[in-house]
Design a protein around this motif. Structure first.
Motif, short mmCIF file in Angstrom:
data_model
loop_
_atom_site.label_atom_id
_atom_site.label_comp_id
_atom_site.label_asym_id
_atom_site.label_seq_id
_atom_site.Cartn_x
_atom_site.Cartn_y
_atom_site.Cartn_z
N GLN A 156 0.82 -1.12 -0.14
CA GLN A 156 0.01 -0.06 0.15
C GLN A 156 0.84 1.05 -0.23
N TYR A 157 1.74 1.31 0.64
CA TYR A 157 2.83 2.58 0.83
C TYR A 157 3.44 2.67 -0.48
N LYS A 158 3.88 1.60 -1.05
CA LYS A 158 4.60 1.68 -2.46
C LYS A 158 3.63 2.28 -3.41
N HIS A 159 2.34 1.63 -3.53
CA HIS A 159 1.32 2.57 -4.30
C HIS A 159 1.32 4.23 -3.99
N PHE A 160 1.21 4.28 -2.68
CA PHE A 160 1.06 5.71 -2.22
C PHE A 160 2.39 6.56 -2.88
N LYS A 161 3.63 6.03 -2.85
CA LYS A 161 4.59 6.74 -3.34
C LYS A 161 4.53 6.88 -4.76
N GLU A 162 4.07 5.80 -5.50
CA GLU A 162 3.88 5.82 -6.90
C GLU A 162 2.85 6.95 -7.42
N ASP A 163 1.87 7.14 -6.46
CA ASP A 163 0.83 7.92 -7.03
C ASP A 163 0.88 9.33 -6.72
N LEU A 164 1.87 9.61 -5.50
CA LEU A 164 1.79 10.88 -4.81
C LEU A 164 3.40 11.50 -5.06
N LEU A 165 4.28 10.88 -5.33
CA LEU A 165 5.60 11.49 -5.57
C LEU A 165 6.20 11.73 -6.84
N MET A 166 5.17 11.74 -7.98
CA MET A 166 5.72 11.68 -9.11
C MET A 166 5.27 13.13 -9.80
N ASN A 167 5.89 13.86 -10.61
CA ASN A 167 5.57 15.24 -11.00
C ASN A 167 4.39 15.13 -12.39
N PRO A 168 3.67 15.85 -12.52
CA PRO A 168 2.84 15.92 -13.65
C PRO A 168 3.22 15.22 -14.98
N SER A 169 4.54 15.73 -15.22
CA SER A 169 5.32 15.08 -16.46
C SER A 169 5.25 13.67 -16.58
N GLU A 170 5.81 12.93 -15.34
CA GLU A 170 5.94 11.79 -15.11
C GLU A 170 4.59 11.08 -15.22
N GLN A 252 17.70 10.40 4.84
CA GLN A 252 16.98 11.59 4.43
C GLN A 252 16.19 11.45 3.33
N ASP A 253 16.22 10.89 2.49
CA ASP A 253 15.41 10.63 1.40
C ASP A 253 14.02 9.91 1.89
N SER A 254 14.31 8.78 2.80
CA SER A 254 13.27 8.23 3.23
C SER A 254 12.42 9.13 4.33
N LEU A 255 12.90 10.06 5.20
CA LEU A 255 12.31 10.86 5.88
C LEU A 255 11.42 11.81 4.98
N LYS A 256 11.93 12.19 3.87
CA LYS A 256 11.33 13.07 3.16
C LYS A 256 10.12 12.62 2.32
N ASN A 257 10.35 11.32 1.87
CA ASN A 257 9.12 10.69 1.26
C ASN A 257 7.94 10.39 2.29
N ILE A 258 8.27 10.08 3.42
CA ILE A 258 7.22 9.59 4.53
C ILE A 258 6.34 11.26 4.77
N LEU A 259 7.20 12.25 4.77
CA LEU A 259 6.50 13.48 5.24
C LEU A 259 5.81 14.01 4.01
N ILE A 260 6.28 13.84 2.89
CA ILE A 260 5.54 14.27 1.57
C ILE A 260 4.31 13.51 1.43
N VAL A 261 4.43 12.28 1.52
CA VAL A 261 3.05 11.63 1.29
C VAL A 261 2.29 11.77 2.75
N TYR A 262 2.58 11.88 3.80
CA TYR A 262 1.63 12.00 4.86
C TYR A 262 1.08 13.69 4.62
N ALA A 263 1.66 14.54 4.18
CA ALA A 263 1.11 15.84 3.86
C ALA A 263 -0.11 15.93 2.60
N LYS A 264 0.48 15.02 1.63
CA LYS A 264 -0.45 14.73 0.51
C LYS A 264 -1.95 13.95 0.93
N LEU A 265 -1.65 13.25 1.81
CA LEU A 265 -2.89 12.32 2.08
C LEU A 265 -3.65 13.03 3.33
#
Length: 448
Positions: A156-170, A252-265
């Motif tokens: 589930q977390y993997k899907h969160f990252k795929e859906d929420l961490l991509m920019n519009p071009s991707e 650091q990348d892991s911390l950023k990923n978690i916080l970005i996903v949390y913010a968007k959800l």
């Protein structure tokens, strides 16, 4: 009016901290205040001519090598130190054995696990990692379904990252790839790319529509930049979180990923400065689990445990609730009432005589779960109690904060406004075992 009598158990001299003239070198620095940050804009310290300079940074020794300093005022002989170390080692080994036995059961008794964890979790064998996951409800008590539950959550977390961490071009490229002709089909001119006139308005980079993925992307960019700045200054004295090594950058990348996903959800809260400090202990513990599978998947496991932990404290980060019964001001008021209940003399001296507003020091204590007040190893031991106490992390945190005040009551009673505010905004080095003992005493007295 007759003053409320101080409980006898508070009068023991062992609960008074020794005078400390300087703050401990390992204490984390306060976050830099900003105008629009919830926890960055702490009430500033009272300006005085003897304000301390920035303290030097030191490397964090391995947890197993750090022991609380004795606070007894009598001289301690070498033999007594050896005896105390031996006694502590035996006690820790016994507790470690009991915890491992409990964790080895097919159905774990959560009540028994809470009791054992509240006494302190040894820094060995990945016990704290597994115990915290159970206490936070991430792992079920039925050990037989751990594998399937973990697989489901990590996917589930993997899907969160795929859906929420991509920019519009991707995102656009991904949609184009899925819509492109399969092998053997006729390939049309332009290789699936739309002409400029055929690009939907919401997919145009200059679109200002509320549903535009580009407009949302540019709004998110501000939060992402704030997260990036905060993560880079998370525990700069610890190599695990900072430095130029590949492992530090990956962490650091892991911390950023978690916080970005949390913010968007969580659009109602998004990201608030200080969340990185709460996230750090969780990720540190899970990433250092000797179980390779747990260590590799620490980012996903940390995300869900972070969500669960913050669910108890999210109201403290919601500005609209500041003045409500669930907001941060109400929580600080509850701390004031707790101090008055257990030590009215100290409460009166602080809030009436010297007029030290609890918000001046308790705001940071509460919103950051004490992560800025103690060295990192002591934070882990304090969190053992926060997560294991049956009354819940929120109430337990207030009792630990109240215990912090009681532990330095003699210095506070002898101090004026400036001295007391300076003491509480830069809390002195203390024996955390004594601190948690007092917090447990408050716990037992509150339930009587």
């Amino acid at each position: 009016m007759v003053k409320k009598r101080v409980p006898d158990w508070l009068n023991s001299p062992m609960w008074s901290s020794p005078t400390v003239t300087t703050s401990p070198p390992w204490k984390s620095r306060p976050l830099s205040p900003t105008n629009d940050d919830r926890t960055g804009g702490y009430p500033s310290s009272v300006t005085s001519s003897d304000s301390s300079v920035n303290e030097p940074r030191f490397m964090l020794p391995p947890p197993a090598l750090i022991r609380p300093e004795p606070t007894l005022r009598t001289e301690i002989s070498d033999s007594s130190i050896r005896d105390n170390d031996s006694s502590a080692s035996v006690e820790e080994f016994s507790r470690q054995t009991q915890l491992l036995q409990e964790l080895s059961k097919k159905i774990i008794n959560l009540g028994e696990l809470r009791l054992l964890a509240s006494l302190g979790i040894p820094d060995a064998a990945g016990i704290r990692s597994t115990t915290w996951k159970l206490l936070l409800g991430y792992l079920p008590i039925d050990k037989r379904i751990w594998s399937s539950e973990l697989s489901k959550k990590r996917s589930q977390y993997k899907h969160f990252k795929e859906d929420l961490l991509m920019n519009p071009s991707e995102i656009t490229r991904k949609l184009e790839d899925s819509a492109s002709p399969k092998n053997g089909d006729q390939i049309i001119e332009g290789k699936g790319l739309l002409a400029r006139s055929k690009i939907p308005h919401g997919d145009h980079p200059l679109s200002l529509g509320k549903t535009s993925i580009w407009n949302q992307y540019f709004q998110d960019s501000e939060i992402i930049e704030q997260i990036d700045r905060d993560v880079k200054r998370t525990h700069p004295d610890i190599q695990f979180f900072s430095g130029d090594s590949a492992s530090a950058k990956a962490n650091q990348d892991s911390l950023k990923n978690i916080l970005i996903v949390y913010a968007k959800l969580n659009p109602g809260i998004r990201y608030v400065q200080g969340m990185n400090e709460i996230l750090a202990p969780l990720f540190y513990v899970f990433k250092n689990d000797p179980n390779e599978d747990y260590a590799v998947n620490a980012e996903a496991d940390t995300f869900f445990c972070f969500v669960e932990l913050l669910s108890d404290f999210r109201d403290n980060f919601t500005q609209q609730l500041d003045n409500s019964i669930a907001g941060i001001r109400s929580t600080i008021s509850r701390l004031s009432q707790l101090l008055k209940q257990h030590d009215e003399e100290l409460w009166r001296h602080l809030e009436v005589t010297t007029q030290v507003n609890p918000q001046f020091y308790a705001f940071r204590w509460i919103t950051l779960l004490l992560t800025q007040e103690f060295n990192f190893t002591d934070i882990l031991h304090i969190w053992d109690m926060l997560l294991s106490n049956p009354v819940g992390p929120r109430e337990t945190l207030l009792r630990v904060c109240c215990a912090m005040l009681i532990l330095v009551r003699r210095r506070l009673l002898a101090g004026d406004f400036t001295a007391n505010l300076k003491l509480l905004q830069s809390y002195p080095s203390t024996n955390v075992s004594h601190l948690l003992y007092i917090a447990n005493k408050l716990n037992s007295h509150s339930t009587q």
